[in-house]
Scaffold this active site. Structure first.
Site, PDB file in Angstrom:
ATOM      1  NE  ARG A   1      32.320  41.014 -50.565  1.00 46.69           N
ATOM      2  CZ  ARG A   1      32.376  40.031 -50.149  1.00 46.69           C
ATOM      3  NH1 ARG A   1      32.425  39.618 -48.767  1.00 46.69           N
ATOM      4  NH2 ARG A   1      32.255  38.953 -50.673  1.00 46.69           N
TER       5      ARG A   1
ATOM      6  NE  ARG B   1      33.923  31.098 -45.063  1.00 47.41           N
ATOM      7  CZ  ARG B   1      34.817  30.043 -46.105  1.00 47.41           C
ATOM      8  NH1 ARG B   1      35.241  28.933 -45.655  1.00 47.41           N
ATOM      9  NH2 ARG B   1      34.347  30.347 -47.208  1.00 47.41           N
TER      10      ARG B   1
ATOM     11  NE  ARG C   1      51.085  42.096 -61.963  1.00 45.67           N
ATOM     12  CZ  ARG C   1      52.439  42.452 -62.032  1.00 45.67           C
ATOM     13  NH1 ARG C   1      52.843  43.441 -62.731  1.00 45.67           N
ATOM     14  NH2 ARG C   1      53.114  41.590 -61.268  1.00 45.67           N
TER      15      ARG C   1
ATOM     16  NE  ARG D   1      47.801  30.948 -57.446  1.00 44.88           N
ATOM     17  CZ  ARG D   1      46.801  30.870 -57.720  1.00 44.88           C
ATOM     18  NH1 ARG D   1      45.814  30.546 -56.987  1.00 44.88           N
ATOM     19  NH2 ARG D   1      46.195  31.257 -58.815  1.00 44.88           N
TER      20      ARG D   1
ATOM     21  CD  GLU E   1      49.885  31.312 -60.246  1.00 42.51           C
ATOM     22  OE1 GLU E   1      49.448  30.282 -60.264  1.00 42.51           O
ATOM     23  OE2 GLU E   1      49.064  32.240 -59.842  1.00 42.51           O
TER      24      GLU E   1
ATOM     25  CE1 TYR F   1      40.538  34.768 -63.137  1.00 40.64           C
ATOM     26  CE2 TYR F   1      38.212  34.995 -61.913  1.00 40.64           C
ATOM     27  CZ  TYR F   1      39.401  34.573 -62.301  1.00 40.64           C
ATOM     28  OH  TYR F   1      39.440  33.152 -61.969  1.00 40.64           O
TER      29      TYR F   1
ATOM     30  CG  ASP G   1      35.729  32.334 -60.967  1.00 35.22           C
ATOM     31  OD1 ASP G   1      36.867  32.019 -61.167  1.00 35.22           O
ATOM     32  OD2 ASP G   1      35.393  32.569 -59.762  1.00 35.22           O
TER      33      ASP G   1
HETATM   34  P1  FAD Z   1      40.897  31.100 -72.856  1.00 36.64           P
HETATM   35  O1  FAD Z   1      40.888  29.890 -72.305  1.00 36.64           O
HETATM   36  O2  FAD Z   1      41.858  31.982 -72.703  1.00 36.64           O
HETATM   37  O3  FAD Z   1      40.705  30.711 -74.319  1.00 36.64           O
HETATM   38  C1  FAD Z   1      40.812  31.445 -75.498  1.00 36.64           C
HETATM   39  C2  FAD Z   1      41.682  30.812 -76.611  1.00 36.64           C
HETATM   40  O4  FAD Z   1      41.708  31.802 -77.731  1.00 36.64           O
HETATM   41  C3  FAD Z   1      43.023  30.325 -76.227  1.00 36.64           C
HETATM   42  O5  FAD Z   1      43.352  28.972 -76.430  1.00 36.64           O
HETATM   43  C4  FAD Z   1      43.974  31.103 -76.920  1.00 36.64           C
HETATM   44  O6  FAD Z   1      45.018  30.540 -77.439  1.00 36.64           O
HETATM   45  C5  FAD Z   1      42.945  31.315 -78.351  1.00 36.64           C
HETATM   46  N1  FAD Z   1      43.296  32.409 -79.376  1.00 36.64           N
HETATM   47  C6  FAD Z   1      43.370  33.788 -78.946  1.00 36.64           C
HETATM   48  N2  FAD Z   1      43.679  34.510 -79.874  1.00 36.64           N
HETATM   49  C7  FAD Z   1      43.762  33.551 -80.939  1.00 36.64           C
HETATM   50  C8  FAD Z   1      44.181  33.933 -82.587  1.00 36.64           C
HETATM   51  N3  FAD Z   1      44.249  34.775 -82.970  1.00 36.64           N
HETATM   52  N4  FAD Z   1      43.909  32.705 -83.294  1.00 36.64           N
HETATM   53  C9  FAD Z   1      43.757  31.623 -82.937  1.00 36.64           C
HETATM   54  N5  FAD Z   1      43.436  31.528 -81.390  1.00 36.64           N
HETATM   55  C10 FAD Z   1      43.464  32.338 -80.571  1.00 36.64           C
HETATM   56  N6  FAD Z   1      38.170  30.001 -63.143  1.00 36.64           N
HETATM   57  C11 FAD Z   1      37.578  29.355 -62.131  1.00 36.64           C
HETATM   58  O7  FAD Z   1      36.390  28.997 -62.115  1.00 36.64           O
HETATM   59  N7  FAD Z   1      38.328  28.526 -61.218  1.00 36.64           N
HETATM   60  C12 FAD Z   1      39.550  28.813 -60.930  1.00 36.64           C
HETATM   61  O8  FAD Z   1      40.009  28.116 -60.016  1.00 36.64           O
HETATM   62  C13 FAD Z   1      40.095  29.517 -61.806  1.00 36.64           C
HETATM   63  N8  FAD Z   1      41.714  29.836 -62.009  1.00 36.64           N
HETATM   64  C14 FAD Z   1      42.121  30.693 -62.439  1.00 36.64           C
HETATM   65  C15 FAD Z   1      43.455  30.695 -62.607  1.00 36.64           C
HETATM   66  C16 FAD Z   1      44.357  31.448 -63.224  1.00 36.64           C
HETATM   67  C17 FAD Z   1      45.768  31.828 -63.201  1.00 36.64           C
HETATM   68  C18 FAD Z   1      43.476  32.296 -64.196  1.00 36.64           C
HETATM   69  C19 FAD Z   1      44.464  33.341 -65.157  1.00 36.64           C
HETATM   70  C20 FAD Z   1      42.310  32.029 -64.539  1.00 36.64           C
HETATM   71  C21 FAD Z   1      41.504  31.448 -63.716  1.00 36.64           C
HETATM   72  N9  FAD Z   1      40.263  31.034 -63.824  1.00 36.64           N
HETATM   73  C22 FAD Z   1      39.490  30.110 -63.246  1.00 36.64           C
HETATM   74  C23 FAD Z   1      39.386  31.596 -65.010  1.00 36.64           C
HETATM   75  C24 FAD Z   1      39.508  30.633 -66.341  1.00 36.64           C
HETATM   76  O9  FAD Z   1      40.981  30.370 -66.674  1.00 36.64           O
HETATM   77  C25 FAD Z   1      38.647  31.323 -67.449  1.00 36.64           C
HETATM   78  O10 FAD Z   1      37.360  31.336 -67.096  1.00 36.64           O
HETATM   79  C26 FAD Z   1      38.731  30.438 -68.976  1.00 36.64           C
HETATM   80  O11 FAD Z   1      39.908  30.157 -69.212  1.00 36.64           O
HETATM   81  C27 FAD Z   1      38.001  31.400 -69.732  1.00 36.64           C
HETATM   82  O12 FAD Z   1      37.820  30.723 -70.905  1.00 36.64           O
HETATM   83  P2  FAD Z   1      37.963  31.513 -72.307  1.00 36.64           P
HETATM   84  O13 FAD Z   1      37.677  30.379 -73.400  1.00 36.64           O
HETATM   85  O14 FAD Z   1      37.348  32.713 -72.288  1.00 36.64           O
HETATM   86  O15 FAD Z   1      39.661  32.212 -72.591  1.00 36.64           O
END
Ligand code: FAD
Length: 369
Positions: A172, A176, A249, A280, A300, A348, A350
């Site tokens: 969808r 708005r 991706r 963007r 980006e 994915y 947030d």
């Molecule tokens: P990550 O932030 O990826 O942390 C994982 C960490 O583990 C990393 O630092 C990595 O280096 C480390 N790691 C991995 N493997 C190893 C290893 N073998 N040894 C040691 N360290 C390791 N969310 C929103 O709510 N609002 C937004 O506007 C938004 N914008 C986004 C825009 C983009 C382009 C993207 C891609 C995501 C966006 N998100 C947004 C989502 C948000 O980024 C995620 O919710 C968040 O980063 C997830 O946290 P995480 O700890 O799961 O993962």
């Protein structure tokens, strides 16, 4: 030899919150991070007095008051409201699709005129059983919005033509019928004043963190050092890709300092034509309403992913889901490893969902504390 109650692999939002909560309960914790900084993809770096979102624009939004209160204990958030705009060959449109967009596109003024126009556009080219994303999008919003605001952007995002993409990608499209450019419908949103890294400095305060250390460089050694290991990296890598590679991706970011105070007048501008190579441009100072003589922008680019480059968006199609399910079964049986976060769950998420999920794990691990 055993030294830690928990070793946490990854200092992103998931790992850092878990580390904080474990330490709060008197646990001895070590965080391993393979990058040169804490914070995962939320990391912000100060450049020219501006907090740069190094891994792409991050706007915190949630309707969950518990989550909002939780993150506000670490920092104050500003009142930023996400209102991106689209630039289609020099024509500017408001996003998400709303009365401002329709008015600019067709000169309509009232919601009734706008919905009549959309209905006209949809029915004019309706396909009964859409076979691809193009037909699906036209069914939902008609040809004008599709051509100017969806087609080019989507093709750049996925690296494929809309006619070659499956229709289910867009189930969808939010339309708005108010003059409201606020992208999110959530009750709370904002950007941490002073950047996201401040949150991580607080979360990891007093916790041992080893930067530039890849867990897999000495996995057995680290495993022996802890009662439990929380792993937030890619799930397929944990099993040495034995069941296959989970696909993503990726993105490429080009950061640039500009010798001017205001480059584009908005934090996020999407380029929705197919010819502009990036998807963007971010202008970071507008996230925090900073007034300086210089500005920092980020272009980006959406790019193909191969093993070894940063994974961003999981490709949650059937083939990858089958592979993920196999890894999930294996990981559920691990006696001392816990798994969580966007990479270990191949999803994915947030940020507010990450907070919800890690707090669920905290409750499970420490039920009576
Ligand atoms: P990550 O932030 O990826 O942390 C994982 C960490 O583990 C990393 O630092 C990595 O280096 C480390 N790691 C991995 N493997 C190893 C290893 N073998 N040894 C040691 N360290 C390791 N969310 C929103 O709510 N609002 C937004 O506007 C938004 N914008 C986004 C825009 C983009 C382009 C993207 C891609 C995501 C966006 N998100 C947004 C989502 C948000 O980024 C995620 O919710 C968040 O980063 C997830 O946290 P995480 O700890 O799961 O993962």
């Amino acid at each position: 030899m055993k030294k830690y109650d928990y070793i946490i692999v990854g200092s992103g939002l998931y790992g850092a919150i878990f580390a904080y909560e474990a330490k709060k309960r008197g646990k001895n914790v070590l965080v391993l991070e393979k990058r040169s900084h804490i914070g995962g993809n939320l990391y912000t770096k100060e450049v020219e007095g501006i907090n740069v979102h190094v891994y792409g624009a991050h706007i915190f939004h949630t309707s969950n008051k518990k989550v909002w209160d939780y993150v506000n204990q670490f920092t104050e958030f500003n009142n930023y409201v996400n209102s991106p705009i689209a630039n289609y060959k020099g024509e500017i449109y408001n996003l998400p699709f709303n009365m401002n967009t329709f008015s600019k596109l067709w000169g309509v003024i009232t919601p009734e005129e706008a919905s009549k126009k959309i209905e006209e556009q949809r029915s004019g080219m309706f396909t009964k059983e859409p076979k691809n994303l193009e037909e699906q999008a036209i069914n939902l919003v008609g040809i004008d919005i599709y051509e100017k605001l969806i087609k080019g952007y989507t093709e750049k995002q996925w690296g494929r033509k809309c006619t070659e993409l499956p229709p289910f990608i867009i189930k969808r499209l939010p339309v708005r019928f108010t003059y409201n450019n606020n992208y999110f419908n959530d009750r709370y949103q904002g950007i941490p004043i002073g950047g996201y890294t401040k949150i991580f400095n607080k979360l990891l305060d007093g916790i041992e963190v080893k930067l530039k250390v890849d867990y897999f460089s000495q996995k057995e050694y680290f495993d022996e050092m802890a009662d439990k290991v929380l792993y937030t990296g890619p799930l397929d890598q944990f099993y040495n890709y034995s069941e296959g590679v989970l696909e993503y991706r990726s993105l490429r970011f080009e950061h640039e300092i500009k010798d001017m105070s205001n480059f584009q007048g908005n934090a996020v501008v999407n380029y929705t034509d197919v010819e502009t190579p990036y998807t963007r441009i971010l202008e970071h100072k507008h996230f925090e309403m900073v007034e300086t003589n210089k500005t920092v922008i980020t272009k980006e680019y959406s790019i193909d992913w191969t093993l070894g480059i940063e994974p961003y968006y999981p490709i949650n199609d059937n083939a990858n889901q089958i592979i993920y399910d196999k890894y999930k079964k294996l990981s559920d049986k691990e006696p001392k490893h816990l798994f969580g976060g966007r990479l270990a769950e191949y999803k994915y998420y947030d940020m507010h969902i990450i907070v919800e999920r890690v707090l669920e794990l905290v409750n499970k691990e420490f039920p009576n504390e």
